[in-house]
Write a protein that holds these residues in place. Structure first.
Motif, PDB file in Angstrom:
ATOM      1  N   MET A  64       0.828  -1.211   0.000  1.00  0.00           N
ATOM      2  CA  MET A  64       0.000   0.000   0.000  1.00  0.00           C
ATOM      3  C   MET A  64       0.860   1.259   0.000  1.00  0.00           C
ATOM      4  N   ILE A  65       1.946   1.252   0.746  1.00  0.00           N
ATOM      5  CA  ILE A  65       2.852   2.416   0.708  1.00  0.00           C
ATOM      6  C   ILE A  65       3.410   2.598  -0.702  1.00  0.00           C
ATOM      7  N   ARG A  66       3.807   1.496  -1.313  1.00  0.00           N
ATOM      8  CA  ARG A  66       4.340   1.583  -2.683  1.00  0.00           C
ATOM      9  C   ARG A  66       3.298   2.126  -3.645  1.00  0.00           C
ATOM     10  N   ALA A  67       2.051   1.655  -3.528  1.00  0.00           N
ATOM     11  CA  ALA A  67       0.989   2.145  -4.403  1.00  0.00           C
ATOM     12  C   ALA A  67       0.753   3.639  -4.196  1.00  0.00           C
ATOM     13  N   GLY A  68       0.879   4.099  -2.945  1.00  0.00           N
ATOM     14  CA  GLY A  68       0.712   5.521  -2.674  1.00  0.00           C
ATOM     15  C   GLY A  68       1.824   6.362  -3.278  1.00  0.00           C
ATOM     16  N   ILE A  69       3.057   5.899  -3.126  1.00  0.00           N
ATOM     17  CA  ILE A  69       4.198   6.621  -3.707  1.00  0.00           C
ATOM     18  C   ILE A  69       4.062   6.680  -5.221  1.00  0.00           C
ATOM     19  N   GLU A  70       3.737   5.552  -5.826  1.00  0.00           N
ATOM     20  CA  GLU A  70       3.599   5.518  -7.283  1.00  0.00           C
ATOM     21  C   GLU A  70       2.390   6.327  -7.747  1.00  0.00           C
ATOM     22  N   GLY A  71       1.332   6.358  -6.933  1.00  0.00           N
ATOM     23  CA  GLY A  71       0.173   7.170  -7.272  1.00  0.00           C
ATOM     24  C   GLY A  71       0.480   8.654  -7.267  1.00  0.00           C
ATOM     25  N   ALA A  72       1.513   9.037  -6.534  1.00  0.00           N
ATOM     26  CA  ALA A  72       1.956  10.438  -6.520  1.00  0.00           C
ATOM     27  C   ALA A  72       2.925  10.739  -7.656  1.00  0.00           C
ATOM     28  N   GLY A  73       3.129   9.770  -8.542  1.00  0.00           N
ATOM     29  CA  GLY A  73       4.007   9.989  -9.696  1.00  0.00           C
ATOM     30  C   GLY A  73       5.472   9.760  -9.424  1.00  0.00           C
ATOM     31  N   LEU A  74       5.804   9.113  -8.308  1.00  0.00           N
ATOM     32  CA  LEU A  74       7.192   8.857  -7.944  1.00  0.00           C
ATOM     33  C   LEU A  74       7.503   7.368  -8.088  1.00  0.00           C
ATOM     34  N   ALA A  75       8.774   7.027  -7.985  1.00  0.00           N
ATOM     35  CA  ALA A  75       9.216   5.644  -8.165  1.00  0.00           C
ATOM     36  C   ALA A  75       9.802   5.121  -6.862  1.00  0.00           C
ATOM     37  N   ALA A  76       9.514   3.858  -6.574  1.00  0.00           N
ATOM     38  CA  ALA A  76      10.015   3.247  -5.341  1.00  0.00           C
ATOM     39  C   ALA A  76      10.652   1.906  -5.633  1.00  0.00           C
ATOM     40  N   HIS A  77      11.839   1.670  -5.034  1.00  0.00           N
ATOM     41  CA  HIS A  77      12.386   0.326  -4.954  1.00  0.00           C
ATOM     42  C   HIS A  77      11.635  -0.418  -3.851  1.00  0.00           C
ATOM     43  N   ALA A  78      11.572  -1.749  -3.962  1.00  0.00           N
ATOM     44  CA  ALA A  78      10.942  -2.533  -2.899  1.00  0.00           C
ATOM     45  C   ALA A  78      11.668  -3.859  -2.750  1.00  0.00           C
TER      46      ALA A  78
ATOM     47  N   HIS B 111      12.921 -13.286  -8.408  1.00  0.00           N
ATOM     48  CA  HIS B 111      12.887 -11.911  -8.901  1.00  0.00           C
ATOM     49  C   HIS B 111      11.827 -11.058  -8.188  1.00  0.00           C
ATOM     50  N   GLU B 112      10.780 -11.696  -7.653  1.00  0.00           N
ATOM     51  CA  GLU B 112       9.727 -10.964  -6.940  1.00  0.00           C
ATOM     52  C   GLU B 112      10.269 -10.196  -5.741  1.00  0.00           C
ATOM     53  N   ARG B 113      11.384 -10.622  -5.198  1.00  0.00           N
ATOM     54  CA  ARG B 113      11.918  -9.992  -3.990  1.00  0.00           C
ATOM     55  C   ARG B 113      12.478  -8.594  -4.262  1.00  0.00           C
ATOM     56  N   ILE B 114      12.879  -8.331  -5.491  1.00  0.00           N
ATOM     57  CA  ILE B 114      13.587  -7.092  -5.804  1.00  0.00           C
ATOM     58  C   ILE B 114      12.822  -6.345  -6.889  1.00  0.00           C
ATOM     59  N   ARG B 115      12.243  -5.227  -6.512  1.00  0.00           N
ATOM     60  CA  ARG B 115      11.507  -4.387  -7.455  1.00  0.00           C
ATOM     61  C   ARG B 115      12.277  -3.084  -7.599  1.00  0.00           C
ATOM     62  N   LEU B 116      12.735  -2.797  -8.814  1.00  0.00           N
ATOM     63  CA  LEU B 116      13.556  -1.615  -9.085  1.00  0.00           C
ATOM     64  C   LEU B 116      12.704  -0.525  -9.724  1.00  0.00           C
ATOM     65  N   ALA B 117      12.523   0.577  -8.988  1.00  0.00           N
ATOM     66  CA  ALA B 117      11.764   1.725  -9.501  1.00  0.00           C
ATOM     67  C   ALA B 117      10.437   1.285 -10.107  1.00  0.00           C
ATOM     68  N   GLY B 118       9.797   0.306  -9.466  1.00  0.00           N
ATOM     69  CA  GLY B 118       8.462  -0.113  -9.864  1.00  0.00           C
ATOM     70  C   GLY B 118       8.385  -1.389 -10.664  1.00  0.00           C
ATOM     71  N   ALA B 119       9.500  -1.869 -11.232  1.00  0.00           N
ATOM     72  CA  ALA B 119       9.473  -3.071 -12.070  1.00  0.00           C
ATOM     73  C   ALA B 119      10.330  -4.165 -11.447  1.00  0.00           C
ATOM     74  N   LEU B 120       9.901  -5.423 -11.597  1.00  0.00           N
ATOM     75  CA  LEU B 120      10.710  -6.527 -11.102  1.00  0.00           C
ATOM     76  C   LEU B 120      12.074  -6.518 -11.780  1.00  0.00           C
ATOM     77  N   ILE B 121      13.092  -6.851 -11.008  1.00  0.00           N
ATOM     78  CA  ILE B 121      14.442  -6.877 -11.548  1.00  0.00           C
ATOM     79  C   ILE B 121      14.514  -7.857 -12.719  1.00  0.00           C
ATOM     80  N   SER B 122      15.249  -7.487 -13.765  1.00  0.00           N
ATOM     81  CA  SER B 122      15.391  -8.366 -14.925  1.00  0.00           C
ATOM     82  C   SER B 122      16.342  -9.512 -14.609  1.00  0.00           C
ATOM     83  N   GLU B 123      16.254 -10.560 -15.409  1.00  0.00           N
ATOM     84  CA  GLU B 123      17.152 -11.698 -15.224  1.00  0.00           C
ATOM     85  C   GLU B 123      18.606 -11.285 -15.380  1.00  0.00           C
ATOM     86  N   ASP B 124      18.919 -10.499 -16.394  1.00  0.00           N
ATOM     87  CA  ASP B 124      20.304 -10.084 -16.613  1.00  0.00           C
ATOM     88  C   ASP B 124      20.826  -9.254 -15.449  1.00  0.00           C
ATOM     89  N   HIS B 125      20.012  -8.310 -14.973  1.00  0.00           N
ATOM     90  CA  HIS B 125      20.452  -7.453 -13.869  1.00  0.00           C
ATOM     91  C   HIS B 125      20.617  -8.269 -12.592  1.00  0.00           C
TER      92      HIS B 125
END
Length: 424
Positions: free
Chosen positions: A60-74, A84-98
């Protein structure tokens, strides 16, 4: 499924320490230094501990931050279907390569030294966060708080403690006071601490630690309140009242989690539109999730199919309240649990709500209870029980007997993860 690259490295990391859990920060500090102290280069951090509701609150905190137009790692744990679900970079799940890149760097920097899987993968997440632009970083504690691998941030923007209850007693202690002390270890000098609903004994421990650290307390019941009213959520704190939609996440307990999230967002300076987005847009798999497609759903036919990963007595009580709030329909449980949990404590609150409980084991989990042992615990807790070879067999049997049943698969996040993988 992920590509072999990250899987191979993750498997290799499992061999670096003989124990899955070994609470200390020494190994983490050593590896953080070896990779250039990424924990010092993060966007403002929200650090979240607690027994129940951490993940939902973070969502919910992440949804609020993103709803304000900002990006959050999680950073969250454990994962359900893939790491990969454990690491969310600026809103998107981390890629396999990264993911492969940061895991490989941490493995090399560790130099074969002893370190647990959670510790080295946490350092990898912090490294990815430090090197990717974002506005905030959301860190969920893995276990406890004081000695958890995430507890390396010198000055977070805000810390959060969701409700504390008895769980993981072999690591955190056998009383609510001891467990609360471990959770309160994330409190930092001068950093606001948002506190969710607590038992008096737990709250006293948290407040005492906050006073020692000079940390302003924003506690439920003292500094903020939240409640349902006429199909809406009402939040009130010392600066005023906010009228919001109910949380997208199902269950009355999510109202309390929503209150924690809103209090944290307001402590960060977010206004009402962000709080509304937190309610409207949050999603969190395996928390009273209605399954809508996939092989299991096809097998269920006209039956409702639900999934929840809660596994301790407090989660059992929450599930019981959720079931009480759903339209009347015969409810059948499919349950698999680990032998490290209070199985009877989880099952007891559900006994009066379920027409039957079908016990299964959790494939691939060394700590799984056998279906027979799970059924025995369930019977002692007041359930009508039977066993099945797996979840699909359990669902198949239930729908033959009761085609319009409500089926709730529950008891373990590991079981939930298997269901999500198999039902993709």
């Amino acid at each position: 499924m992920s590509n072999p690259g990250s899987d191979v490295i993750l498997d290799r990391m499992m061999s670096l320490h003989p124990k899955v859990i070994d609470l200390t920060l020494d190994r983490v500090w050593r590896l953080l230094a070896a990779v250039g102290h990424p924990e010092r280069r993060l966007p403002p951090v929200v650090h979240i501990a607690g027994t129940n509701g951490k993940g939902s609150t973070l969502a919910m905190i992440r949804a609020g931050i993103e709803g304000a137009g900002l990006a959050a790692h999680a950073y969250t744990s454990p994962h359900l279907a893939r790491f990969h679900e454990r690491i969310r970079l600026a809103g998107a799940l981390i890629s396999e390569d990264h993911l492969t890149q940061v895991l490989d760097r941490c493995y090399a920097a560790n130099g074969g030294e002893s370190i647990t899987y959670f510790e080295i993968t946490t350092v990898a997440a912090l490294l990815a966060f430090a090197e990717t632009p974002a506005d905030y970083t959301l860190l969920e504690v893995g276990l406890g708080g004081r000695l958890d691998a995430t507890n390396v941030i010198e000055k977070p923007a805000v810390t959060v403690i969701t409700p504390v209850s008895i769980d993981h007693t072999q690591f955190l202690g056998d009383t609510i006071e001891k467990i609360a002390f471990e959770k309160a270890g994330i409190i930092k000098p001068g950093v606001p601490i948002v506190v969710g609903p607590q038992e008096e004994a737990a709250l006293a421990v948290i407040e005492r630690q906050a006073a020692r650290m000079g940390a302003p307390v924003i506690a439920h019941g003292q500094h903020w309140q939240v409640w349902k009213e006429r199909g809406r959520l009402v939040f009130q704190d010392e600066t005023g009242l906010v009228d919001l939609p109910l949380p997208a996440l199902i269950g009355d307990h999510q109202v309390q989690n929503a209150g924690v999230a809103i209090a944290a967002l307001r402590a960060l300076g977010f206004a009402e539109p962000a709080c509304e987005a937190a309610m409207r847009d949050a999603s969190w798999p395996a928390r009273m999730q209605r399954l809508q497609s996939g092989p299991l759903v096809e097998t269920a036919g006209a039956a409702e199919l639900w999934l929840d990963g809660g596994h301790n007595p407090a989660a059992g009580e929450m599930l019981a309240r959720v079931l009480d709030g759903l339209p009347p329909r015969p409810t059948h449980l499919v349950c698999g649990m680990l032998n490290t949990k209070d199985v009877a404590g989880f099952m007891r609150p559900l006994a009066g709500r379920a027409a039957s409980l079908t016990a299964v084991s959790i494939p691939g989990e060394a700590a799984t209870l056998s279906a027979e042992d799970t059924a025995r615990f369930a019977a002692n807790a007041g359930h009508q029980t039977r066993t099945a070879d797996d979840v699909l067999a359990a669902v198949s049997t239930i729908v033959v007997e009761d085609p319009t049943a409500r089926i709730l698969i529950c008891g373990s996040l590991y079981l939930a993860g298997q269901v999500l993988r198999d039902n993709a």
